[in-house]
Design an enzyme around this catalytic site. Structure first.
Site, PDB file in Angstrom:
ATOM      1  N   CYS A   1       0.830  -1.208   0.000  1.00  0.00           N
ATOM      2  CA  CYS A   1       0.000   0.000   0.000  1.00  0.00           C
ATOM      3  C   CYS A   1       0.862   1.256   0.000  1.00  0.00           C
ATOM      4  CB  CYS A   1      -0.950  -0.011   1.191  1.00  0.00           C
ATOM      5  SG  CYS A   1      -0.132  -0.276   2.787  1.00  0.00           S
TER       6      CYS A   1
ATOM      7  N   HIS B   1      -1.572   1.068   7.638  1.00  0.00           N
ATOM      8  CA  HIS B   1      -2.026   1.139   6.250  1.00  0.00           C
ATOM      9  C   HIS B   1      -1.770   2.543   5.723  1.00  0.00           C
ATOM     10  CE1 HIS B   1      -4.175   0.047   2.673  1.00  0.00           C
ATOM     11  NE2 HIS B   1      -5.092   0.978   2.859  1.00  0.00           N
TER      12      HIS B   1
END
Length: 948
Positions: free
Chosen positions: A98, A342
């Site tokens: 990510c 994240h």
């Protein structure tokens, strides 16, 4: 409907009043439950397996009524993977990538970088496929711009970069390394516009200016930067962070500056002066810092305020024409740990000025024209590589922000774009070059083909489901068989699979329903369903299979056999009492009409009869695959070992020749009435009438056995008398004390003497010894294979005679034996070696006898290779433990020879098992702490086999 066991009992209740020969078609239909009423819908919660007429709960509810066509398939709408108009394309998260996706989206929205990157041309004109990092980035940007997919796979670029998709890297470090790699790649391009594109876009310059406090001389050290690393600890807004970055630093004490004018170290001041700024200004907010207490990185969750428009003019050393920047991207790290979490990106569209949130495959447009951080600042969200999120409530309250400002505690990079003159966005369109557009169109064609294939598969599944729906509705209404109408049987499992659309429908298989007579087995009726002949014709015509089972397949033989077995089981208790009473009567001769029965058989005949009846039931269940006499599962305990082995009645009095046993004590006479009862249960049992003579062969063998026994006893008595000393182990000659007047001693094997003594002790149970068997004492060359020393132990054989005779010793075998003996002494794996300490040339103090065995084949240096079990790595430090002598103070010798070769083995040094090694120590170590250091840090360096 009644439970299955009740239905089964009801199906055979008639056997109590009907003999096997009186069975009619009505009884057969009762056994097969043909007349059991069919269940009605709503009356059964699940299908009644005991009722062949129950057709409820077999999966029909799925097909009855209206059905949504989406239930006929599990294929998602391929159009859901299609990119909507005027939207951006997402990037697939390959596991923990990510952080890569966020940077790629931000760089893609840098129109100047994208436009310049498209100018890179490859020499491979035909069949062009991306290979280098730059080529993969080109192709990825082209897909992000013109792909028809909602999201694309960045595997090509990630593989070219050599990234581990399962491990999350440092995002800030990745940004630096990637720009450096891209700059190096583009600098080698022939096009001058490409060579400096990274410097033009991201590179600025500042100088480290140092001023001497003594002479006021200023020295400047210029340096380039691609991003400014700003400390956020203790600050509230971006202005404070930039101010601290540029603040003046004092150089004094040990950190004084060497002034070239003063020619010595002087106190000084140092500061950073910004000389020029890039078009794209990357500001790294140092959220991930090193924690000295834990020795690991930690994340600073400090709120930092930053403006939408940033004026860098006050921070520049020399004013530039354009130093006003607009916020174009914010990179967010969601999570409380520096090692997980994240990454997402907020980026502004350069053409429309709309803000978008890029979260891997998901892209969300912000409402209005303003940046909205939203949930990223209200809560801490930790998302792992599989997308699972753990939400934690915020601990700190978000401070208020003024107009034109934003506040974040998760932003780790701010990207500002140099504001165009007059605020106009010029040259906002970027065209994809033809060679890249060709690749994009190829991928779009593949995508469209995939969409078409998926749509076709959906259509086929829906059409198949609708046809199956109509078929089931038609056939299910025809399945029930009305009374008096023709019918057939179909497997219940097949009907369930037929109604289960997830499995392919196979041909109907009725083979496992057949009994040994080729008809429908009555015990399989619970696994079959009775359907109408019309429905059966349609099912068999469409799906095939067989054999078809109708009314004629109801097996009379199986029903008759089951009737007989059940009646006998019910009658067994009464017959057992009657036979027991008859057997208690006084033994008498039944006018030569009696029968012989085994006593063991009579003791357990009830259990044996029950076992046979159960076997008969099993035989009908398994198509007669057991022969008469095979034991079924026993439902009772036996009284002795003979009864456990018994398989049929009267076999305990039948000899191996099939006749009557000669052991009269094992049998008794029973009356004809008792035998008639027993024959009902054991029709195949051996029958011996009262007049039957015992087996003549057994009588002859018994007679011969008694005669041989008497002969053996006589032979044993004679041999014992003549060889009494050998039997009693008295006066036997031995090699250590040679008998007088004896020239030669004879040898016999020890096992021969033991066998002979066993025969003398029990001549009736043992056979006479027929041979001495001295051949085992000879070698392959015919010579005697034992040495004199081994004969002294007496384990090899027995000295029994003192008579003249001779036998030579094989020289060749003796030499081989001696060689092997010496080799074993040199190459041992388990043995004990002693160490004795010598003081002033006198042997004194104590011996060390290690408990663990040493190995004679180990080198003196320590080895790390794995050793076989039983050959443990020796411990050098046992001598140090036993005598308090460090390894470097040990002088070891054996028989006056020093042991100094560190590469030799114990065996090659002449150290054989039970040897004594002499230890002479140098001056003892006074510092015992140093000796402990030696013990801890030095594994061993002198002798092999530290167990000595």
């Amino acid at each position: 409907m009644a439970p299955r066991l009740q239905l089964e009992k009801a199906a055979w209740r008639w056997v109590e009043a009907v003999r096997p020969e009186e069975i009619t078609a009505e009884h057969i239909e009762l056994a097969y439950r043909i007349c059991v009423p069919a269940c009605k819908r709503g009356a059964c919660r699940r299908n009644c397996k005991g009722n062949p007429n129950c057709l409820i709960g077999i999966g029909e509810h799925v097909w009855l009524g209206d059905i949504d066509e989406n239930s006929f398939h599990n294929i998602d709408d391929p159009n859901s993977e299609r990119r909507d108009k005027n939207t951006f394309v997402g990037l697939t998260n390959l596991g923990a990538t990510c952080y890569v996706n966020t940077f790629l989206q931000v760089w893609f929205h840098n129109l100047e970088l994208r436009r310049t990157l498209y100018l890179c041309q490859s020499s491979r004109a035909e069949d062009y496929e991306p290979q280098t990092v730059c080529e993969h980035l080109q192709y990825l940007f082209a897909l992000l711009q013109n792909s028809n997919r909602r999201y694309i796979d960045p595997s090509g670029l990630v593989k070219a970069l050599g990234l581990d998709t399962g491990q999350q890297q440092d995002a800030q470090e990745f940004s630096k390394l990637f720009l450096s790699l891209l700059e190096d790649t583009l600098s080698k391009q022939k096009n001058p516009n490409l060579q400096n594109v990274i410097q033009q876009q991201f590179c600025g310059q500042f100088s480290y200016v140092t001023v001497c406090n003594q002479c006021s001389r200023a020295s400047s050290l210029p340096s380039r930067f691609y991003e400014l690393e700003l400390n956020i600890q203790g600050h509230k807004n971006l202005t404070e962070c930039v101010t601290e970055f540029l603040k003046e630093e004092k150089l004094d004490g040990d950190n004084r500056y060497f002034c070239e004018s003063c020619q010595n170290k002087q106190n000084a001041t140092r500061r950073i002066k910004l000389q020029s700024l890039p078009r794209t200004l990357n500001l790294q907010l140092m959220r991930f810092v090193f924690d000295r207490q834990t020795g690991h990185k930690k994340k600073l969750n400090t709120f930092i305020s930053f403006p939408e428009v940033l004026d860098m003019g006050p921070f520049l050393d020399c004013k530039e024409d354009t130093c006003v920047y607009e916020l174009s991207a914010v990179l967010i790290h969601r999570g409380i740990s520096a090692y997980s979490g994240h990454y997402i990106a907020h980026a502004r569209d350069a053409r429309t000025s709309d803000w978008y949130k890029f979260n891997d495959e998901l892209i969300e447009k912000m409402e209005g024209k303003k940046l909205q951080l939203g949930i990223e600042e209200d809560i801490d969200v930790c998302q792992d590589v599989w997308g699972a999120e753990t939400v934690k409530s915020s601990q700190a309250r978000k401070p208020k922000c003024g107009k034109g400002y934003h506040c974040s505690r998760n932003a780790y990079m701010l990207v500002y774009k140099q504001q165009a003159e007059g605020g106009n966005q010029t040259n906002a369109s970027v065209e994809v070059p033809a060679f890249l557009q060709k690749l994009v169109e190829q991928d779009n064609r593949k995508f469209e083909e995939w969409c078409s294939d998926m749509a076709e598969m959906r259509k086929k599944s829906i059409d198949k489901g609708k046809a199956k729906h109509e078929e089931v509705k038609e056939l299910y209404e025809l399945l029930p068989a009305e009374d008096g109408e023709p019918f057939e049987f179909v497997p219940l499992d097949w009907l369930k699979k037929w109604l289960d659309d997830s499995t392919a429908t196979k041909a109907i298989d009725n083979m496992h329903f057949l009994c040994s007579h080729g008809n429908l087995h009555p015990d399989k009726i619970g696994e079959a369903k009775r359907v109408s002949l019309r429905a059966a014709d349609l099912l068999f015509s469409r799906y095939g299979g067989g054999p078809r089972l109708d009314r004629s397949s109801l097996c009379r033989d199986c029903v008759t056999q089951r009737c007989r077995v059940l009646r006998l089981k019910n009658q067994l208790t009464e017959d057992y009492k009657e036979v027991s009473n008859l057997l208690k009567a006084a033994v008498q001769v039944y006018d030569e009409q009696g029968f012989w029965a085994g006593k063991t058989s009579l003791r357990c005949w009830r259990q044996l009869a029950l076992d046979h009846l159960e076997e008969d039931e099993e035989q009908t269940k398994h198509a007669n695959d057991k022969t008469n006499g095979d034991q079924g599962h026993l439902s009772g305990s036996k009284e002795d070992g003979n009864e456990e082995d018994m398989r049929t009645f009267n076999e305990d009095i039948m000899c191996e020749h099939g006749g009557l046993s000669i052991q009269e004590s094992e049998r008794r006479l029973v009356s004809p009435d008792v035998w008639a009862k027993l024959k009902l249960y054991f029709p195949q049992a051996p029958e011996f009438t009262q007049q039957k003579e015992p087996c003549q062969q057994c009588l002859r063998l018994d007679r011969e056995g008694r005669e041989n026994e008497e002969l053996n006893k006589m032979m044993a008595s004679e041999q014992k008398t003549s060889l009494l000393n050998l039997f009693q182990e008295k006066n036997r000659p031995v090699l250590q004390k040679w008998p007088q007047d004896t020239e030669v001693l004879y040898i016999v094997p020890l096992f021969f003497v033991e066998e002979w003594r066993r025969f003398i002790r029990r001549p009736a149970k043992s056979s006479p010894v027929s041979s001495v068997g001295n051949s085992i004492l000879l070698c392959p060359h015919g010579g005697f294979m034992f040495t004199y020393e081994s004969m002294l132990t007496g384990d090899f054989g027995h000295v029994v005679f003192s008579r003249c005779g001779s036998q030579y010793l094989c020289r060749e075998c003796r030499e081989g034996f001696i060689f092997q003996q010496q080799k074993d002494m040199r190459e041992y794996t388990q043995a004990t070696v002693y160490v004795r300490k010598v003081v002033e040339n006198k042997r004194m103090l104590k011996d060390s006898t290690p408990a663990a065995a040493a190995s004679g084949s180990e080198a003196e240096d320590e080895r790390d290779e794995p050793r076989p079990e039983g050959e443990r790595d020796p411990d050098f430090n046992q001598i140090m433990h036993a005598f308090s002598v460090a390894p470097f103070d040990q002088n070891l010798s054996i028989d006056g020879r020093g042991l100094t070769d560190d590469t030799a083995t114990l065996g090659s040094l002449g150290v054989i098992p039970e040897s004594i090694i002499c230890l002479k120590a140098d001056e003892p170590i006074a510092d015992y702490a140093a000796m402990d250091d030696v013990y801890q840090g030095e594994a061993s360096s002198t002798l092999p086999n530290r167990d000595r």
